[in-house]
Design a protein around this motif. Structure first.
Motif, PDB file in Angstrom:
ATOM      1  N   GLY A  75       9.462  -4.247  -2.022  1.00  0.00           N
ATOM      2  CA  GLY A  75      10.233  -4.189  -0.786  1.00  0.00           C
ATOM      3  C   GLY A  75      10.119  -2.917   0.016  1.00  0.00           C
ATOM      4  N   LYS A  76       9.175  -2.035  -0.322  1.00  0.00           N
ATOM      5  CA  LYS A  76       9.045  -0.780   0.414  1.00  0.00           C
ATOM      6  C   LYS A  76       8.584  -1.071   1.842  1.00  0.00           C
ATOM      7  CE  LYS A  76       7.035   2.506  -1.878  1.00  0.00           C
ATOM      8  NZ  LYS A  76       8.137   3.391  -2.296  1.00  0.00           N
ATOM      9  N   PRO A  77       9.281  -0.562   2.857  1.00  0.00           N
ATOM     10  CA  PRO A  77       8.799  -0.738   4.226  1.00  0.00           C
ATOM     11  C   PRO A  77       7.360  -0.265   4.353  1.00  0.00           C
ATOM     12  CG  PRO A  77      11.032   0.110   4.258  1.00  0.00           C
ATOM     13  CD  PRO A  77      10.578   0.137   2.819  1.00  0.00           C
ATOM     14  N   VAL A  78       6.550  -1.031   5.081  1.00  0.00           N
ATOM     15  CA  VAL A  78       5.118  -0.795   5.077  1.00  0.00           C
ATOM     16  C   VAL A  78       4.760   0.611   5.571  1.00  0.00           C
ATOM     17  CG1 VAL A  78       4.721  -1.788   7.382  1.00  0.00           C
ATOM     18  CG2 VAL A  78       2.895  -1.835   5.652  1.00  0.00           C
ATOM     19  N   LYS A  79       5.545   1.157   6.497  1.00  0.00           N
ATOM     20  CA  LYS A  79       5.267   2.530   6.955  1.00  0.00           C
ATOM     21  C   LYS A  79       5.450   3.513   5.813  1.00  0.00           C
ATOM     22  CE  LYS A  79       6.568   5.976  10.450  1.00  0.00           C
ATOM     23  NZ  LYS A  79       5.179   6.224  10.885  1.00  0.00           N
TER      24      LYS A  79
END
Length: 458
Positions: A75-79
């Motif tokens: 779930g880590k934001p892609v940025k």
């Protein structure tokens, strides 16, 4: 049923399941890594460094793909995922460039004359047990110095990170590392225990919970194996004075909520002197309330889901316990009504020692703020924890900052900056936060034979 599977935390959907290795497969992996060690240790250091340099290049070339994988897995934001890929590549590049110098002979001056040299040599097969919160970075800081040194590696990743585990093995081989010098194993806890007990394994490094660390240390100790443990943290963020309160609040909010608060060295306890407390809390409350959870695959998203339903439940237990015992939940504090492991950014004040949140690590998007009367009270509260990983001190008085740094029971102290990570500075803690150091020149020494070569005066 295999425990290695991708459950997208943004949706709760099981996307893929991987087969847990059989006992025979795990045993074969250890045998192969053990057999590969003599050849890899004899490979010239320059060639070993060249492999790491190529790994760094591949990380840069495949950055978008690698970031997307961990967005699906945890779930880590892609940025932020791209940021993790970047620092991981930087670690491989650092050891490729600087590492050979760390392995140079260290000449000693001996009172009785003659020559004495300390020579760093590899010890054999080492096992890495890695967590889900930074799937590439955690592996890089373990694998890079050990492969440079000449050790061979077995890697057991978190059950929720099978795709990133597989792609890292693929990248090492693509970079020219001999196939058996780094082997990914989808092993169970029982199989890991047997690996540590096996005489062919020489050391183990774990990043994870205190429970897991204690279990690994017990087995390693019983079998006289080296170990490194990087465990939890409850890092203080000490605010003594500032000439930019708005900027400081912005830093606190960003540092605490990055990766949905799932970082061992994230500043979890904001300790603020009385004169700044009310304004600090008001500013932080406004910032956290404005944070909108979003699709982690969207480049604009800064705050995504937690890694899993289980992770969410553990954080909510701590918040609910604090609420029941009288703490003030200023913002958030609840599960969001949507599929997946979503929780709103949370701010808690009025935490007291009888609450679990006072002692236990909230591994999620929860910030606690404490009011203190002065510097001495701030240091006392900061040290009143079973953990001792990182810490940060904010003041315009640099002499005071250094004085406080000396008084803090922590492995790392940052002055006027939140705790972070860099390839060339050591990372690690004291007390229940772990044993040993990673990164920098210190990362080479944990699993090295610092061999003395002594000759008498001629």
């Amino acid at each position: 049923m295999s425990s290695f599977q991708i459950v997208n935390p943004a949706t709760g959907i099981v996307e893929r399941t991987y087969e847990t290795a059989s006992d025979a497969a795990v045993g074969d992996a250890l045998a192969r890594a053990h057999a590969a060690f003599p050849s890899w240790r004899e490979t010239p250091v320059a060639q070993r460094a060249a492999v790491l340099a190529r790994v760094a290049e591949i990380y840069a070339e495949r950055a978008d793909e690698l970031a997307a994988i961990i967005t699906r897995e945890m779930g880590k934001p892609v940025k932020q995922g791209l940021g993790e890929v970047g620092i991981s590549g930087a670690i491989y590049a650092y050891y490729a460039e600087q590492g050979p110098g760390f392995l140079a002979d260290e000449e000693l001056t001996v009172a009785t004359g003659g020559s004495a040299v300390v020579r760093r040599a590899p010890i054999g097969v080492v096992l890495g047990i890695m967590p889900w919160n930074y799937p590439y970075y955690q592996v890089a800081r373990f694998a890079a110095p050990n492969l440079l040194l000449g050790n061979t590696i077995l890697l057991k990743h978190a059950p929720s990170c099978p795709e990133s585990a597989s792609v890292m093995e693929e990248i090492f081989h693509e970079a020219g590392l001999p196939r058996d010098a780094y082997i990914n194993v989808f092993a169970s806890e029982e199989q890991v225990a047997r690996l540590i007990a096996d005489a062919r394994l020489q050391g183990v490094s774990l990043t994870g919970s205190e429970r897991a660390g204690a279990a690994v240390a017990e087995i390693a100790g019983r079998h006289l194996k080296r170990f490194v443990l990087e465990l939890g943290g409850n890092d203080p963020f000490i605010v003594l004075d500032t000439d930019d309160l708005d900027g400081l609040v912005r830093t606190a909010a960003s540092a605490r909520m990055s990766n949905a608060g799932q970082a061992c060295n994230s500043p979890k306890r904001m300790i603020v002197v009385d004169g700044l407390y009310d304004d600090f809390v008001a500013g932080l409350e406004t910032r956290l309330a404005a944070m909108e959870p979003g699709d982690p695959s969207d480049a604009a998203t800064r705050f995504g889901p937690l890694s899993s339903e289980a992770a969410l439940d553990r954080v909510l237990e701590l918040v609910d316990d604090a609420r029941a015992k009288g703490a003030d939940i200023r913002v958030g504090g609840a599960r969001l009504d949507r599929d997946g492991a979503w929780m709103s950014p949370t701010l808690v004040t009025g935490v007291t020692p009888d609450m679990r949140l006072y002692r236990e690590e909230a591994f999620g998007p929860v910030a606690t703020v404490y009011r203190v009367r002065d510097v001495d009270a701030a240091v006392e509260l900061a040290n009143d924890t079973p953990y001792g990983l990182g810490s940060s001190v904010y003041t315009t008085d640099w002499a005071l900052a250094n004085e406080v740094a000396d008084r803090l029971d922590a492995g790392m102290v940052y002055i006027n900056a939140p705790g972070g990570t860099e390839p060339d500075v050591p990372f690690g803690g004291v007390k229940m936060s772990g044993i040993g150091r990673e990164l920098g020149r210190y990362g080479v020494d944990e699993f090295a034979n610092k061999k003395l070569v002594r000759a008498p005066k001629r």
